[in-house]
Design a protein around this motif. Structure first.
Motif, short mmCIF file in Angstrom:
data_model
loop_
_atom_site.label_atom_id
_atom_site.label_comp_id
_atom_site.label_asym_id
_atom_site.label_seq_id
_atom_site.Cartn_x
_atom_site.Cartn_y
_atom_site.Cartn_z
N SER A 1 0.85 -1.19 0.00
CA SER A 1 0.00 0.00 0.00
C SER A 1 0.88 1.23 0.00
N PRO A 2 0.37 2.32 -0.55
CA PRO A 2 1.15 3.56 -0.53
C PRO A 2 1.39 4.04 0.89
N ILE A 3 2.50 4.72 1.08
CA ILE A 3 2.79 5.36 2.37
C ILE A 3 1.92 6.61 2.43
N GLU A 4 1.21 6.75 3.55
CA GLU A 4 0.11 7.70 3.59
C GLU A 4 0.45 9.10 4.12
N THR A 5 1.44 9.22 4.98
CA THR A 5 1.67 10.53 5.61
C THR A 5 3.13 10.96 5.51
N ASP A 6 3.35 12.26 5.69
CA ASP A 6 4.73 12.77 5.72
C ASP A 6 5.50 12.19 6.90
N GLU A 7 4.81 11.95 8.00
CA GLU A 7 5.47 11.38 9.18
C GLU A 7 5.98 9.97 8.90
N GLU A 8 5.18 9.19 8.15
CA GLU A 8 5.64 7.85 7.75
C GLU A 8 6.84 7.95 6.82
N TRP A 9 6.78 8.88 5.87
CA TRP A 9 7.91 9.07 4.95
C TRP A 9 9.18 9.44 5.71
N ASP A 10 9.04 10.25 6.75
CA ASP A 10 10.21 10.62 7.56
C ASP A 10 10.86 9.38 8.17
N VAL A 11 10.04 8.46 8.69
CA VAL A 11 10.56 7.23 9.29
C VAL A 11 11.22 6.36 8.22
N VAL A 12 10.58 6.24 7.06
CA VAL A 12 11.14 5.44 5.97
C VAL A 12 12.47 6.02 5.51
N GLU A 13 12.53 7.34 5.34
CA GLU A 13 13.78 7.98 4.91
C GLU A 13 14.89 7.79 5.94
N GLU A 14 14.56 7.87 7.21
CA GLU A 14 15.55 7.65 8.26
C GLU A 14 16.09 6.22 8.21
N MET A 15 15.20 5.26 8.04
CA MET A 15 15.63 3.86 7.95
C MET A 15 16.48 3.63 6.70
N TYR A 16 16.10 4.23 5.58
CA TYR A 16 16.86 4.10 4.34
C TYR A 16 18.25 4.69 4.51
N ASN A 17 18.34 5.88 5.10
CA ASN A 17 19.64 6.51 5.30
C ASN A 17 20.53 5.66 6.22
N THR A 18 19.94 5.08 7.25
CA THR A 18 20.69 4.18 8.13
C THR A 18 21.19 2.97 7.36
N PHE A 19 20.34 2.40 6.52
CA PHE A 19 20.71 1.25 5.68
C PHE A 19 21.89 1.60 4.78
N ILE A 20 21.83 2.76 4.13
CA ILE A 20 22.91 3.19 3.22
C ILE A 20 24.21 3.39 4.00
N GLU A 21 24.13 4.01 5.16
CA GLU A 21 25.32 4.20 5.99
C GLU A 21 25.95 2.86 6.37
N GLN A 22 25.14 1.89 6.73
CA GLN A 22 25.65 0.57 7.09
C GLN A 22 26.29 -0.10 5.90
N GLN A 23 25.70 0.06 4.70
CA GLN A 23 26.28 -0.51 3.49
C GLN A 23 27.64 0.12 3.19
N ASP A 24 27.73 1.44 3.37
CA ASP A 24 28.98 2.14 3.15
C ASP A 24 30.05 1.68 4.12
N ASP A 25 29.66 1.46 5.39
CA ASP A 25 30.60 0.99 6.41
C ASP A 25 31.14 -0.40 6.11
N GLU A 26 30.31 -1.24 5.48
CA GLU A 26 30.72 -2.61 5.15
C GLU A 26 31.67 -2.65 3.97
N GLU A 27 31.67 -1.60 3.15
CA GLU A 27 32.55 -1.58 1.97
C GLU A 27 33.87 -1.06 2.31
#
Length: 93
Positions: free
Chosen positions: A67-93
């Motif tokens: 389902s689509p993400i419904e609110t800006d607050e949800e998007w903020d959480v998703v973006e935070e998790m994505y940024n954390t994921f990218i940082e972890q990927q960078d640390d592993e390389e």
């Protein structure tokens, strides 16, 4: 849906095979989310295009509903998790 890929069906019935980056659960919204990208699709700079949706598991292991993400607050959480994921990927390389 298997552990690494998901097939997305659009409103016209077209199927797109996507690679799953990761799932996560938000206690704040009591929802599960999935981040994924269409296999073989890139933007003009050769970068993958990441999509995010809320996810409700289906009756079997290989089914579920996005389902689509419904609110800006949800998007903020998703973006935070994505940024954390990218940082972890960078640390592993």
């Amino acid at each position: 849906m298997n552990e690494q890929q998901i097939t997305i069906v659009d409103e016209k019935g077209n199927e797109q095979l996507c690679e799953i980056l990761f799932f996560f659960h938000s206690d704040e919204f009591n929802k599960d989310y999935v981040l994924y990208y269409p296999i073989g699709e890139e933007d003009e700079n050769g970068e993958i295009i990441v999509h995010a949706s809320s996810y409700v598991p289906g009756d079997s292991e290989n089914e579920g509903e996005l389902s689509p993400i419904e609110t800006d607050e949800e998007w903020d959480v998703v973006e935070e998790m994505y940024n954390t994921f990218i940082e972890q990927q960078d640390d592993e390389e």
